[in-house]
Motif scaffolding. Sequence first.
Motif, short mmCIF file in Angstrom:
data_model
loop_
_atom_site.label_atom_id
_atom_site.label_comp_id
_atom_site.label_asym_id
_atom_site.label_seq_id
_atom_site.Cartn_x
_atom_site.Cartn_y
_atom_site.Cartn_z
N VAL A 6 8.77 14.05 -2.16
CA VAL A 6 9.99 13.58 -2.82
C VAL A 6 9.71 12.17 -3.33
CG1 VAL A 6 12.43 13.06 -2.56
CG2 VAL A 6 11.42 15.01 -1.32
N VAL A 7 9.60 12.04 -4.64
CA VAL A 7 9.20 10.78 -5.26
C VAL A 7 10.42 10.07 -5.84
CG1 VAL A 7 7.78 9.70 -7.05
CG2 VAL A 7 6.94 11.73 -5.84
N PRO A 8 10.74 8.86 -5.36
CA PRO A 8 11.86 8.10 -5.95
C PRO A 8 11.60 7.89 -7.45
CG PRO A 8 11.07 7.07 -3.92
CD PRO A 8 10.07 8.12 -4.29
N ASP B 197 4.59 9.02 3.54
CA ASP B 197 5.95 8.50 3.51
C ASP B 197 6.86 9.31 2.59
OD1 ASP B 197 5.14 6.51 5.21
OD2 ASP B 197 5.03 4.94 3.67
N PHE B 198 6.26 10.04 1.67
CA PHE B 198 7.04 10.79 0.69
C PHE B 198 6.96 12.31 0.92
CE2 PHE B 198 5.41 6.86 -1.08
CZ PHE B 198 6.57 6.23 -1.49
N GLN B 199 6.22 12.71 1.93
CA GLN B 199 5.99 14.14 2.19
C GLN B 199 7.10 14.74 3.03
OE1 GLN B 199 2.09 15.04 3.74
NE2 GLN B 199 2.69 17.07 4.45
N VAL B 200 7.57 15.92 2.62
CA VAL B 200 8.54 16.67 3.41
C VAL B 200 7.76 17.44 4.48
CG1 VAL B 200 10.28 18.49 3.39
CG2 VAL B 200 10.12 16.90 1.46
N GLN B 201 8.02 17.14 5.72
CA GLN B 201 7.29 17.78 6.80
C GLN B 201 7.74 19.23 6.98
OE1 GLN B 201 4.67 16.20 8.25
NE2 GLN B 201 5.18 14.62 6.74
N GLU B 202 6.80 20.09 7.29
CA GLU B 202 7.10 21.51 7.44
C GLU B 202 8.17 21.73 8.51
OE1 GLU B 202 4.78 25.75 8.33
OE2 GLU B 202 3.63 23.89 8.05
N LYS C 269 0.82 -1.19 0.00
CA LYS C 269 0.00 0.00 0.00
C LYS C 269 0.86 1.25 0.00
CE LYS C 269 -3.86 2.19 2.39
NZ LYS C 269 -4.78 2.14 3.55
N ILE C 270 0.50 2.21 -0.84
CA ILE C 270 1.24 3.48 -0.93
C ILE C 270 0.69 4.44 0.12
CG2 ILE C 270 1.88 5.40 -2.42
CD1 ILE C 270 1.29 3.54 -4.82
N LYS C 271 1.56 4.95 0.96
CA LYS C 271 1.17 5.94 1.96
C LYS C 271 1.77 7.28 1.57
CE LYS C 271 1.01 2.49 5.69
NZ LYS C 271 1.55 2.09 7.00
N ILE D 21 3.13 6.10 -7.44
CA ILE D 21 3.21 6.91 -6.21
C ILE D 21 2.55 8.26 -6.43
CG2 ILE D 21 4.80 8.13 -4.67
CD1 ILE D 21 6.77 5.74 -5.14
N ILE D 22 2.86 8.91 -7.54
CA ILE D 22 2.28 10.22 -7.85
C ILE D 22 0.76 10.11 -7.96
CG2 ILE D 22 2.09 12.00 -9.64
CD1 ILE D 22 5.11 11.43 -10.20
N ALA D 23 0.29 9.08 -8.65
CA ALA D 23 -1.15 8.91 -8.83
C ALA D 23 -1.84 8.77 -7.48
CB ALA D 23 -1.43 7.69 -9.70
N ARG D 24 -1.27 7.99 -6.57
CA ARG D 24 -1.88 7.79 -5.26
C ARG D 24 -1.90 9.09 -4.46
NH1 ARG D 24 -5.83 6.24 -3.19
NH2 ARG D 24 -5.58 4.52 -4.67
N ILE D 25 -0.83 9.86 -4.53
CA ILE D 25 -0.77 11.13 -3.79
C ILE D 25 -1.84 12.09 -4.31
CG2 ILE D 25 0.64 13.19 -3.38
CD1 ILE D 25 3.10 11.31 -3.37
#
Length: 294
Positions: free
Chosen positions: A241-243, A7-12, A2-4, A253-257
């Motif tokens: 930040v997408v690998p 997990d790829f978000q840069v936190q403020e 499952k894509i979360k 990953i992009i589609a799920r986000i």
Amino acid sequence: MKIKSRDFQVQEGKKVNLKKWPTRVKPLYKSKEQYQKLLEDQVSELSALQQLHYASNRYAVLLIFQAMDAAGKDGAIKHVMSGINPQGCQVFSFKHPSATELEHDFLWRTTQSLPERGRIGIFNRSYYEEVLIVRVHPEILRSQGIPDGLLNEKTIWKERYRSIVDLENHLHRNGTRIIKFFLHLSKEEQRKRFIDRIDEPEKNWKFSQADIVERGFWDEYMQAYEACLSATSTQRAPWYVVPADDKENARLIIARIVVDAFKSLGMQYPQTDAQHRQELLSIRQQLVDEAPDN
């Protein structure tokens, strides 16, 4: 798997070190066939959400893509957005600013292309070029006609970050939701893709000597991206930040986000009041009465 999105978000407020962010993760698919099925499912879901987005007409959505050359921005936009109705979506690619654009502030040309409510805007490169390529090549900055008293190369980047964050906060307060993607490509993968562009004649048009010149500034670009992501990823307008070493994985990953972002808006189709419903029923009866059998 499952894509979360988180997990790829840069936190403020978090300082970004791109060496600690992977350019490749475990594949989300076991075969090309499974990849196609997963992507089709996500595209179908996104298409339905776009229709709801257009009908509700409450928000505007802006997707921003930034990356090094050959990271796969064009392909990601093409494949992920393949099910989108073109009437509700516009893609803008920002190259070197024109003479007219240079007569305005650095946010002017992109602001004119912001999406309307109910629509999706896609920026393939964006106003972030002004703190990326311009930072790596300060000679561009000096050619922008900024008054000498305001051109302090020690402070201008922080000032531009602040201008960007202020703009994005303003847009958020007025109903524009911004999702920003940095496609994180390794230098080795870029080398391989450059060779492919040379070896495959149909891809030759994608490659030039300028690409190799920019590759020589790889470390400077990574530093510029780290500073930019650290300063401008906010809760309201986050960076992801997408690998990107695996193009198919990156697209999933992009589609799920994007799907998750649309779902978070809590959209619904406009409700029909009793008077309008009665009008529709009356019109329906008229249409039924026109049938040949009558």
